[in-house]
Design a protein around this motif. Structure first.
Motif, PDB file in Angstrom:
ATOM      1  N   THR A 133       0.816  -1.214   0.000  1.00 60.78           N
ATOM      2  CA  THR A 133       0.000   0.000   0.000  1.00 60.78           C
ATOM      3  C   THR A 133       0.851   1.265   0.000  1.00 60.78           C
ATOM      4  OG1 THR A 133      -0.118  -0.077   2.426  1.00 60.78           O
ATOM      5  CG2 THR A 133      -1.901  -1.122   1.198  1.00 60.78           C
ATOM      6  N   PHE A 164       3.080   1.993  -2.174  1.00 60.22           N
ATOM      7  CA  PHE A 164       3.305   2.396  -3.564  1.00 60.22           C
ATOM      8  C   PHE A 164       4.701   3.018  -3.735  1.00 60.22           C
ATOM      9  CE2 PHE A 164      -1.257   2.871  -5.448  1.00 60.22           C
ATOM     10  CZ  PHE A 164      -1.485   1.541  -5.153  1.00 60.22           C
ATOM     11  N   THR A 171      -1.034   3.906   5.008  1.00 62.71           N
ATOM     12  CA  THR A 171      -1.578   4.294   3.706  1.00 62.71           C
ATOM     13  C   THR A 171      -2.740   3.391   3.318  1.00 62.71           C
ATOM     14  OG1 THR A 171       0.684   4.894   3.102  1.00 62.71           O
ATOM     15  CG2 THR A 171      -0.932   4.872   1.351  1.00 62.71           C
ATOM     16  N   HIS A 208      -5.352   2.350  -0.063  1.00 60.75           N
ATOM     17  CA  HIS A 208      -5.600   2.433  -1.499  1.00 60.75           C
ATOM     18  C   HIS A 208      -6.755   1.522  -1.866  1.00 60.75           C
ATOM     19  CE1 HIS A 208      -2.245   4.965  -2.645  1.00 60.75           C
ATOM     20  NE2 HIS A 208      -1.427   4.202  -1.958  1.00 60.75           N
ATOM     21  N   THR A 209      -7.434   1.873  -2.942  1.00 59.82           N
ATOM     22  CA  THR A 209      -8.528   1.055  -3.447  1.00 59.82           C
ATOM     23  C   THR A 209      -7.991  -0.017  -4.384  1.00 59.82           C
ATOM     24  OG1 THR A 209      -8.912   2.559  -5.299  1.00 59.82           O
ATOM     25  CG2 THR A 209     -10.116   3.002  -3.261  1.00 59.82           C
ATOM     26  N   GLU A 246      -6.844   1.267  -7.809  1.00 65.75           N
ATOM     27  CA  GLU A 246      -5.519   1.898  -7.772  1.00 65.75           C
ATOM     28  C   GLU A 246      -4.426   0.842  -7.740  1.00 65.75           C
ATOM     29  OE1 GLU A 246      -6.677   6.012  -5.359  1.00 65.75           O
ATOM     30  OE2 GLU A 246      -6.033   4.227  -4.256  1.00 65.75           O
TER      31      GLU A 246
END
Length: 677
Positions: A137, A139, A164, A166-167, A170
């Protein structure tokens, strides 16, 4: 049936070796003496037949052993239902969800440890020549490349929990980007996660060119308590006065939470708040009376105790208590003495009166409340500055003069999308009702609502509501007309009075029990205040005042264990900070100018998007991802490496080939040892 390395099949020509050995194998004859030569022919024929049969069986075993040994090197397999035709090297993207929800417990270990274990087994279930992307997550830039099997296993071992969020869309976008850089024709993606429902945002199935396999992990029990938010009832804090603090506690579990203890830590001192019973999937509120004894910045934390998901148990917030509130009265010829007297009685309010022609427009943003007292007209320059002041969060109270230039006043109202002034009506009226639910008058007359004497007027302007206005009546005439209204205009508030402030037309300023608290509350109801808390991982712009004329423009944020220079932009008297993802730990961060003292303080909390304990099941994931491959249950106790290998390439047969080689060699040994010539 297919082969991973079909070029090894050329080695089948080695079957000729045992055949050649068999054809050119000549044994030396052994002399046998017989007492009766008539038995020689019979014995010779019988021995030759048995030896020929044994040699043929031995030859067959040797040929089969060589054949299946070659097949083992070629690695035959039965292709999976959805496996690609390419049997060479693969590019594999593996996403390991390391968000805070993965702190929940599985049957034996936290979900994150189970996710790392499954990710390693996915890597080990693929070939040694395959290339991998390990994504979390966070990234991180280093994860947008394909790495070897050994490096992938090492990267998985480094993964730790992250704030963090994220979907799924993403995540898939990042995986597609990394896989597009790979050279292999076959590309697979795995998502190892608990699949919270609020992260499933796919509007259509993912790219069919990439095989996407969701690996589900499930927690033992879905319980979690969180401090959802905190706010003061009054937006402005005053020293030595008690203000009500509201704490909202949310239960994200399926079971009721009883006897939940809420505590408040203010400036290092802990104060117990109370005990709550929070129903399942619902929220409860606790209130605390907070008295601030000093001015300046204050740091506070509202907390509950919860296990094992604890990242949202603390809610950090910071607020500033000013030494005074600045009030500006703008007049035409002389200031209104009643306004001065109302603020003079309280030293916390610093009242200043200036003529409309002697204003320094650059100082207007520093006032909490601006009062226009019976101005005959409003210049276009002042109107523009006042409109900008309100939009940026200021409070503006307007008392029109009896001979007011309505076109100038309505130009200001139109710029803010507020009510418009109509013609002056010299009819006596009396106010009869107050909106006690609005902040200006809420709890002001708690004991004497029925006995409050309201103002009367000898003339007033009619306030006409426009289509764009967000009007809220504060005081109303007996006939239903509006005496005092509030218009919310972007960040600020515009208060319009229908009658002049001059005692010749209105006795409002002589009703101290209404006039004085009204001015105080309007001063405290600043439309915009810096948030008491921010959330990590969200794209937020932090706004803070900037002292004009300062030579130092390098600001930095100093946190509990780190400091960094955020992206910063100065616009007029405002400093805008963008932290992006630089903040990693919840807590308090001071804004420092150079090496000086802190000029501002901000509180950061972990994102509450990970708090809900609602997860997608297998059928829901299958419908979301739109793939023929059913989601993998990562919580099952199974040979995960074999499962992954079968899903990616099919059922491997090389182990059976090795087993048959051993069987054929064993049969050959038995024939040679037990079947004598």
């Amino acid at each position: 049936m297919s082969f991973v390395y079909p070029y090894f099949l050329f080695a089948l020509v080695s079957v000729a070796i045992p055949i050649i050995v068999h054809l050119f194998y000549f044994r030396r004859h052994k002399t046998v003496y017989f007492t009766n030569v008539r038995f020689l022919k019979e014995v010779k024929e019988e021995s030759h037949a048995r030896q020929r049969l044994r040699n043929l069986l031995v030859l067959l075993m040797r040929c089969l052993a060589v054949i299946f040994l070659v097949l083992a090197f070629a690695q035959p397999f039965i292709p999976a239902k959805n496996a690609g035709k390419d049997t060479g090297r693969r590019d594999v993207a593996i996403y390991v969800d390391n968000s805070f929800s993965m702190q929940a417990l599985s049957e034996d270990v936290p979900l994150l440890e189970k996710a790392k274990q499954r990710a390693m087994e996915i890597v080990e279930g693929h070939g040694a020549d395959d290339r991998f992307q390990i994504l979390t997550t966070d990234f991180e830039g280093r994860d947008q490349r394909m790495i070897s099997r050994e490096d992938a296993l090492a990267r998985i071992g480094e993964i730790v929990v992250s704030p963090t969020v994220h979907t799924v869309s993403e995540v898939l976008a990042r995986q597609r980007q990394a896989l597009s850089l790979g050279e292999a024709k076959t590309k697979d993606a795995y998502l190892v996660s608990d699949f919270q429902r609020n992260a499933l945002d796919l509007q259509r199935p993912p790219d069919s060119a990439i095989g996407v396999s969701p690996v589900m992990l499930q927690a033992v029990a879905g319980r979690n308590l969180a401090v959802d938010s905190v706010w003061f009832e009054a937006p402005v804090q005053i020293p030595n006065q008690t203000n009500l603090l509201v704490v909202k506690v949310r239960n994200y579990g399926d079971a009721d939470a009883e006897n939940v203890r809420v505590s408040l830590t203010l400036d290092g001192q802990t104060k117990p708040c109370g005990i709550l019973n929070v129903p399942a999937n619902s929220e409860a509120y606790d209130t605390v009376n907070v008295t601030i004894l000093r001015t300046g910045w204050h740091a506070a934390t509202a907390s509950v105790s919860d296990y094992p998901v604890s990242f949202d148990d603390n809610y950090y917030f910071a607020f500033d208590v000013k030494e005074s509130l600045d009030i500006l009265q703008i007049y035409a010829s002389a200031p209104n003495r009643n306004v001065e007297a109302a603020f003079r009685s309280n030293a916390y309010f610093k009242h200043e009166a200036l003529a409309s022609g002697r204003l320094d427009y650059s100082k207007l943003p520093g006032y909490e409340l601006i009062v226009l007292a019976d101005l005959p007209t409003i210049s276009s320059g002042l109107s523009a500055e006042l409109a900008q002041y309100v939009k940026n969060g200021g409070n503006l109270l307007v008392f029109p003069a009896q001979n007011a230039d309505l076109s100038a006043y309505n130009a200001l109202c139109d710029a803010l999308g507020a009510n418009r002034y109509g013609a002056f009506d010299p009819t006596a009226r009396t106010a009869t009702s107050i909106n006690y639910d609005e902040f200006v008058f809420r709890d002001v007359f708690e004991q004497r609502r029925d006995n409050v004497k309201l103002p009367s007027t000898k003339g007033n302007f009619k306030l006409a509501r426009t289509a764009d206005s967000r009007e809220e009546e504060l005081v109303r005439y007996r006939d239903g007309g509006a005496f005092l209204v509030k218009n919310q205009c972007e960040r600020g508030n515009l208060y319009l009075c229908a009658a002049p402030l001059d005692v010749q037309w209105s006795d409002l300023s002589r009703h101290g029990e209404v006039f004085v608290p009204m001015l105080y509350r309007m001063s405290l109801a600043r439309g915009f205040h810096a948030p008491m808390a921010y959330f990590i991982g969200r794209d937020q712009v932090i706004e803070t005042p900037f002292l004009a004329g300062s030579n130092e423009r390098a600001f930095k944020l100093k946190g509990p264990r780190e400091e960094f220079i955020p992206e910063q932009k100065i616009v007029g008297s405002k400093l805008f900070l963008t932290v992006n993802r630089a903040v990693r730990e919840a807590g308090f961060y001071d804004l420092v100018k150079g090496e000086g003292q802190p000029t501002d303080r901000f509180a950061f909390n972990y994102d509450r998007r990970e708090s809900p304990m609602a997860f997608a099941g297998g059928e829901e994931l299958a419908s979301v991802f739109g793939t023929d491959q059913t989601p993998i249950d990562g919580s099952r106790a199974t040979d995960f490496r074999q499962l992954i290998g079968e899903r990616s390439r099919g059922t491997a047969l090389w182990k059976w080939c090795i087993l048959l080689v051993l069987v054929f060699l064993a049969v050959e040994t038995v024939l040679l040892r037990l079947w004598k010539s």
